[in-house]
Enzyme design. Structure first.
Site: not given
Length: 474
Positions: A238, A276, A280, A333
């Protein structure tokens, strides 16, 4: 909390400092509510603290600005002495700066210009071939694990071992571990990290501001034949990870695939994804505020809680506030939530490609999402009921949200579109830490003007030159 009058953020911070607010209503019928900010006199220490709040590199989070303001607040490296303020313009300097001093020493790291994580200590550019080892090649990997030859078992053997070893070499090159009591801040309008995997891992009290994070790609994606009905390619790295850390403020950044956006390449019939997430927040991370950022040109964007089975570490944590962010041309997301009490308000969600858009809010295991006063700009072919996606049974609150200028009950819209998997209303909590709440109709304009990297006013100390009085090399 009731909204007050929309007000453009002032240079150096989202809003001019004030000690208290007085709200008054107009006597004219139909007029909007007004709010008047009244600043009370401050003591000398308090005045200094307010001044630092609006100095970009020594800024501290406001007292009521989201979850990161709870339990003592977030100050980052604002207390750094002059020996621990660094200005860097190369990957080698940046890595040296984050490693300088002991783990708890406050430090400010100022990033100038573009820094590419794929450069060696001498500044030479590195490519994927430079990390490949033990005979790894993509053609060799494809030949070894073609489902028609290999079948549906997990990859194993020499070529998978070579992929893992190559991936470790890339990870060692691009990973940047940020310590406690650190402010990582971009200088001016064009500070950019290319290909970096920035980790805020197992630490406390970190601020990240005014940076563009771009194109954190995986040279060695893994084929997983058991992922979904037809298998899938999975990538690592990430742009920014908050892992098991507390008191983190991520503010006025831009996170994007940018120059390296995934194309239409497919292997084994599935998209060959090399990216990715953009951000996060996982593994017991807690008390995080994400404000005035731009997330753009990406698929799986922001994950809060990464496993249904992580209750031992995540339950009672993952308290995150997202406000005044812009999410543009992202697939899904934004965020997808497990466990956390997540407050999302005054964000602008823009989807221009109906085929690329999946959903915005993912309702996951034991999550308690509170989504209020967000603005959604969607293609006309995309129904409002797709904004929410139910992954697990969990309640949420959603109110005063606008879709293409019209007020929409997002839960009702979802349930009408998905009658077999309805969502329950009522998150079971009410956010209290909100520094400002703007009228929903004003959100697109405010976020357009002020969100993202390069939108903060930067002032070098007078008479010190480009590097500044506190800008020593690491």
């Amino acid at each position: 909390m009731r909204p007050f009058r929309s007000r453009a953020p002032q240079p150096g911070g989202p809003q001019a400092p004030r000690a208290r607010r007085v709200r008054t209503a107009s006597a004219a019928a139909g007029c909007a509510a007004l709010a008047l900010a009244v600043t009370a006199p401050l003591s000398a220490p308090a005045a200094a603290a307010e001044s630092h709040r609006y100095s970009v590199d020594r800024a501290v989070l406001g007292a009521n600005d989201g979850w990161a303001a709870a339990e003592g607040g977030t100050t980052g490296g604002s207390a750094a002495d002059r020996r621990h303020v660094f200005t860097v313009d190369s990957w080698a300097e940046l890595r040296a700066a984050v490693a300088h001093g002991d783990a708890d020493t406050p430090r400010i790291i100022r990033i100038k210009g573009t820094i590419d994580a794929h450069t060696d200590a001498a500044g030479n550019a590195l490519a994927c071939d430079d990390y490949a080892t033990d005979g790894y090649t993509l053609p060799g990997y494809l030949a070894a694990y073609d489902p028609d030859v290999w079948g549906s078992a997990d990859p194993s053997g020499p070529m998978e071992d070579a992929r893992v070893a190559s991936a470790r070499r890339q990870a060692a090159q691009i990973r940047l571990d940020v310590g406690s009591n650190t402010t990582l801040v971009g200088v001016g309008r064009d500070a950019r990290l290319l290909g970096a995997n920035v980790q805020i891992r197992g630490v406390e009290n970190v601020i990240v501001r005014n940076l563009t994070f771009e194109d954190t790609f995986d040279c060695f994606p893994q084929w997983d034949p058991t992922d979904g009905a037809d298998g899938a390619w999975n990538s690592e790295y990430d742009n920014l990870v908050v892992y098991g850390s507390r008191h983190v403020w991520v503010d006025h950044n831009t996170l994007t695939d940018g120059r390296g956006a995934d194309d239409d390449t497919r292997h084994f019939g599935q998209p060959y994804q090399r990216h990715d997430g953009l951000l996060d927040i996982v593994r017991g991370a807690d008390l995080v505020t994400v404000s005035w950022n731009v997330f753009t040109d990406h698929d799986k964007t922001l994950l809060i809680g990464n496993s249904d089975g992580a209750g031992a570490t995540d339950r009672g944590k993952l308290r995150v506030t997202l406000h005044h962010n812009k999410f543009r041309d992202i697939g899904e997301r934004a965020p997808r939530v497990r466990f956390g009490q997540v407050d999302t308000y005054n964000n602008h969600y823009v989807a221009r490609d109906a085929d690329a858009y999946a959903y915005t809010f993912g309702i996951g295991f034991e999550s308690q999402l509170y989504a209020e006063k967000n603005y959604f700009s969607l293609p006309r072919s995309v129904p409002a009921g797709t904004v929410l996606k139910k992954w697990s049974e969990a309640p949420l609150t959603a109110g005063d949200n606008l879709v293409n200028g019209r007020k929409v009950d997002l839960i009702a819209a979802h349930n009408a579109l998905n009658p077999d998997t309805p969502l329950r209303s009522g998150a079971g909590w009410t956010p209290e830490l909100r520094d400002r709440v703007d009228a929903t109709w004003a959100v697109p304009g405010l976020v357009f003007l002020w969100a993202g990297a390069g939108k903060l006013a930067w002032h070098e100390p007078r008479g010190t030159g480009a590097r500044g009085a506190e800008g020593q090399r690491p």
